[in-house]
Design an enzyme around this catalytic site. Sequence first.
Site, PDB file in Angstrom:
ATOM      1  N   GLU A   1       0.962  -1.320   0.065  1.00 22.87           N
ATOM      2  CA  GLU A   1       0.048  -0.061   0.078  1.00 22.87           C
ATOM      3  C   GLU A   1       0.907   0.996  -0.049  1.00 22.87           C
ATOM      4  OE1 GLU A   1      -1.798   0.716   3.780  1.00 22.87           O
ATOM      5  OE2 GLU A   1      -1.681  -1.261   4.326  1.00 22.87           O
TER       6      GLU A   1
ATOM      7  N   HIS B   1      -1.527 -10.858  11.751  1.00 18.12           N
ATOM      8  CA  HIS B   1      -1.152  -9.823  11.101  1.00 18.12           C
ATOM      9  C   HIS B   1      -0.687  -8.863  12.528  1.00 18.12           C
ATOM     10  CE1 HIS B   1      -0.869  -5.927   9.337  1.00 18.12           C
ATOM     11  NE2 HIS B   1      -1.918  -5.650   9.917  1.00 18.12           N
TER      12      HIS B   1
ATOM     13  N   CYS C   1      -3.264  -3.956   4.478  1.00 24.57           N
ATOM     14  CA  CYS C   1      -2.175  -4.775   5.024  1.00 24.57           C
ATOM     15  C   CYS C   1      -2.620  -6.386   4.318  1.00 24.57           C
ATOM     16  CB  CYS C   1      -2.249  -5.129   6.366  1.00 24.57           C
ATOM     17  SG  CYS C   1      -1.763  -3.306   7.108  1.00 24.57           S
TER      18      CYS C   1
ATOM     19  N   SER D   1      -7.133  -3.333   6.555  1.00 26.76           N
ATOM     20  CA  SER D   1      -8.324  -2.487   6.850  1.00 26.76           C
ATOM     21  C   SER D   1      -9.020  -1.910   5.586  1.00 26.76           C
ATOM     22  CB  SER D   1      -7.463  -1.093   7.532  1.00 26.76           C
ATOM     23  OG  SER D   1      -7.040  -1.367   8.810  1.00 26.76           O
TER      24      SER D   1
END
Length: 389
Positions: A81, A235, A113, A309
């Site tokens: 990202e 994560h 992510c 997200s």
Amino acid sequence: MTVSVGIDKIGFYTPNDYLDMVDLATARGEDPNKYLIGIGQSKQAVIPPTQDVVTMAANAADQILTTATRKEIAMVLFGTESGVDNSKATAVYLAHLLGLPSSTRAIELKQACYGATAGLQLAADFVRVHPTAKVLVIGADIARYGLRTPGEVTQGGGAIAMLVTANPQVLALESTSSYHTEDVMDFWRPTYRTEALVDGRYSTTVYLDFFKTVWADYQRQTQRTIADFNAFVFHLPFTKMGRKGLRQILPEATPAQQAQLKEAFEASQLDNRHVGNLYTGSLYLSLLSLLRHGRMQAGDRLGLFSYGSGAEGEFFSGILQPHYQQGFDNDKLDQLLAKRRRVSVAEYEAIYQAQLSNDGRDVQLPVGEVQAKYYLAGRQRQQRQYRSR
């Protein structure tokens, strides 16, 4: 006969500088334990202007690719990202920098992510159809929230490189996975911003809710329980997040297994704690940390929770292979982390503000002290200038 497919090799790279969280807490007038315990971070990587996601990915991939292997790569899937261009894929820059064949398919993937997990699953599906193929999967990012912001303590950066093949050395992926997607505004970065926008508490709630959802669905699909797992890998945008996730399911385990899972988690968060947030690479640094520091053995089943997200989550599993320790260079990774330079808060702030500007002007970066094999030399005619030693 079904061919096993999964991660054959793993490489990791983070730059040479780091910021100690006690130093940051002191400079910001905070109790250090707020960062060390409340967030669960001890250090964070500081990314110099001469490194971006392309160069960090190249430095990570260089650890796992031989001259012969480079000729065999069929595809590069680059999850990030922190892309450097709104059109041209980071994977194309990377393929050229690594000297991969022109027949290589090169694609960039983006979903916060989650991008590297999308790449891993797409790579595994490709290899199941093409068992002789090798796919390079990248998770590389630079986490930036801004100086003196609530998210500053969860910055960091680095790159994970994974070689996906048939009959892998490290982890054979099981075919069942569970995924969940919702349009959630917990974290985002509009195209006009260089730093992310985040609702931290809301994002934590969404992360935990998504984990519960995909874990329950995975159990429904497979009829497996927590007793079938030897470790869970999360994560980790910051290490406390994964600890909260694990605590949600620990009551499902016996006291003995709870102790085992807690021990495995502590091993899995160790490297992340000293590097910070890798966004797309965070889950896979956690996996690598578990393999480096945990008491694991061949045949162990690992559960992996990926979250991006915005939001997307996935739970999947894999079986540790007999020669998994041959899939990464533990000594080099130890040296990489041990030889980093501790910078002051003033140095960190100067480096943070020295990133390549967005105005398109020609820039020659100070590369005289660059130690990495692959680096960014500057920009000419609005084109990034990548170099290798």
